[in-house]
Scaffold this motif. Structure first.
Motif, PDB file in Angstrom:
ATOM      1  N   GLU A  31      57.735  38.641  44.144  1.00  0.00           N
ATOM      2  CA  GLU A  31      56.567  38.640  44.279  1.00  0.00           C
ATOM      3  C   GLU A  31      55.940  38.716  42.858  1.00  0.00           C
ATOM      4  O   GLU A  31      55.951  39.294  42.515  1.00  0.00           O
ATOM      5  N   GLN A  32      55.078  37.313  42.960  1.00  0.00           N
ATOM      6  CA  GLN A  32      54.485  37.032  41.741  1.00  0.00           C
ATOM      7  C   GLN A  32      52.805  37.574  42.103  1.00  0.00           C
ATOM      8  O   GLN A  32      52.655  37.799  42.427  1.00  0.00           O
ATOM      9  N   THR A  34      49.205  38.596  41.371  1.00  0.00           N
ATOM     10  CA  THR A  34      48.415  37.522  40.687  1.00  0.00           C
ATOM     11  C   THR A  34      46.771  38.579  40.873  1.00  0.00           C
ATOM     12  O   THR A  34      46.117  38.181  39.722  1.00  0.00           O
ATOM     13  N   ALA A  35      47.113  39.054  41.246  1.00  0.00           N
ATOM     14  CA  ALA A  35      45.817  40.616  40.884  1.00  0.00           C
ATOM     15  C   ALA A  35      46.060  41.854  41.369  1.00  0.00           C
ATOM     16  O   ALA A  35      46.970  41.877  42.235  1.00  0.00           O
ATOM     17  N   GLN A  47      48.342  42.526  44.615  1.00  0.00           N
ATOM     18  CA  GLN A  47      48.308  40.225  45.734  1.00  0.00           C
ATOM     19  C   GLN A  47      49.248  40.289  45.262  1.00  0.00           C
ATOM     20  O   GLN A  47      49.900  39.798  43.966  1.00  0.00           O
ATOM     21  N   ALA A  49      50.668  35.845  45.106  1.00  0.00           N
ATOM     22  CA  ALA A  49      51.231  34.521  44.996  1.00  0.00           C
ATOM     23  C   ALA A  49      51.087  33.769  46.504  1.00  0.00           C
ATOM     24  O   ALA A  49      49.929  32.462  46.597  1.00  0.00           O
ATOM     25  N   GLY A  66      52.252  39.094  29.831  1.00  0.00           N
ATOM     26  CA  GLY A  66      50.911  39.034  30.711  1.00  0.00           C
ATOM     27  C   GLY A  66      50.423  40.602  30.977  1.00  0.00           C
ATOM     28  O   GLY A  66      49.522  39.879  32.354  1.00  0.00           O
ATOM     29  N   LEU A  70      46.495  39.192  33.927  1.00  0.00           N
ATOM     30  CA  LEU A  70      45.867  40.610  35.173  1.00  0.00           C
ATOM     31  C   LEU A  70      45.212  41.504  35.320  1.00  0.00           C
ATOM     32  O   LEU A  70      44.249  41.607  35.592  1.00  0.00           O
ATOM     33  N   ARG A  73      41.924  39.948  35.223  1.00  0.00           N
ATOM     34  CA  ARG A  73      42.000  38.567  36.531  1.00  0.00           C
ATOM     35  C   ARG A  73      41.665  39.697  37.714  1.00  0.00           C
ATOM     36  O   ARG A  73      41.125  39.935  39.015  1.00  0.00           O
ATOM     37  N   SER A  74      41.646  40.315  37.637  1.00  0.00           N
ATOM     38  CA  SER A  74      41.726  42.336  38.320  1.00  0.00           C
ATOM     39  C   SER A  74      40.440  42.944  38.475  1.00  0.00           C
ATOM     40  O   SER A  74      39.862  43.595  39.154  1.00  0.00           O
TER      41      SER A  74
END
Length: 211
Positions: A31-32, A34-35, A47, A49, A66, A70, A73-74
């Motif tokens: 899973e990618q 995202t946060a 979290q 995607a 990346g 990341l 965003r976090s």
């Protein structure tokens, strides 16, 4: 040139490490992320995607370019801020028309010449700021900037590849540091990811033991 220097195939090495880790109980979460956020009771929550979540005791960020996005965003701002720039590198495998007088890997003006199977040679890599590959840079690589010896001239191109290498801005490579309790960075290795992988793994293992 170092007579006793060794070499590994990075792709084969990664595959072998993956198989070994799975055999030792590694569980992949495909899973990618995202946060990520710190949990009140300790540890971290990832979290995905697609809305899924994964809780864990510790997190190691080794996602290269990346990583800074990341962290932002976090809500995890570093001081100084972590900045990485992409440097594209092109490399190739050649089949030589005449034997090369090389028994070991050589570096010539920043270009690696690595003998592989009989009559084959790996050559690379270019240093191209940004994410776009340059055809002229690749031609310069194959011809060693016009200085290619006779045994390299006219070699047959068997395979070519390219990749982006994250280079830290304003700090040395790589970036190995603890951001918060249970959260570490191991990225920005630039041109030495494979070379520094064992030392990076040892650093992380010792950091995890310390907590």
């Amino acid at each position: 040139h170092t007579p006793h220097d060794g070499q590994v195939d990075p792709g084969s090495l990664i595959e072998a490490l993956g198989r070994s880790a799975l055999a030792r109980g590694l569980v992949r979460w495909r899973e990618q992320v995202t946060a990520l956020a710190a949990r009140p009771a300790g540890g971290w929550r990832l979290q995905g995607a697609n809305g899924s979540q994964q809780d864990c005791e510790a997190v190691l960020l080794c996602n290269g370019l990346g990583g800074p996005a990341l962290l932002q965003r976090s809500g995890l701002d570093l001081n100084p801020a972590l900045q990485l720039e992409p440097v594209l590198g092109q490399a190739a495998e050649l089949r030589l028309r005449s034997p090369a007088p090389l028994e070991h890997a050589w570096m010539w003006r920043g270009v690696n010449l690595i003998p592989r199977a009989p009559g084959h040679l790996w050559i690379g890599a270019t240093l191209e700021p940004g994410e776009q590959a340059s055809g002229s840079a690749f031609e310069q690589l194959l011809g060693l900037g016009g200085a290619a010896p006779p045994w390299l001239q006219g070699a047959e191109l068997m395979r070519r590849w390219q990749g982006l290498r994250p280079r830290p801005i304003g700090r040395p490579a790589p970036v190995l540091e603890q951001v918060a309790t249970g959260l570490w960075l191991a990225l920005g290795h630039y041109r030495n990811g494979t070379l520094l992988a064992p030392a990076t793994a040892l650093w992380l293992a010792e950091a995890l033991e310390r907590g």
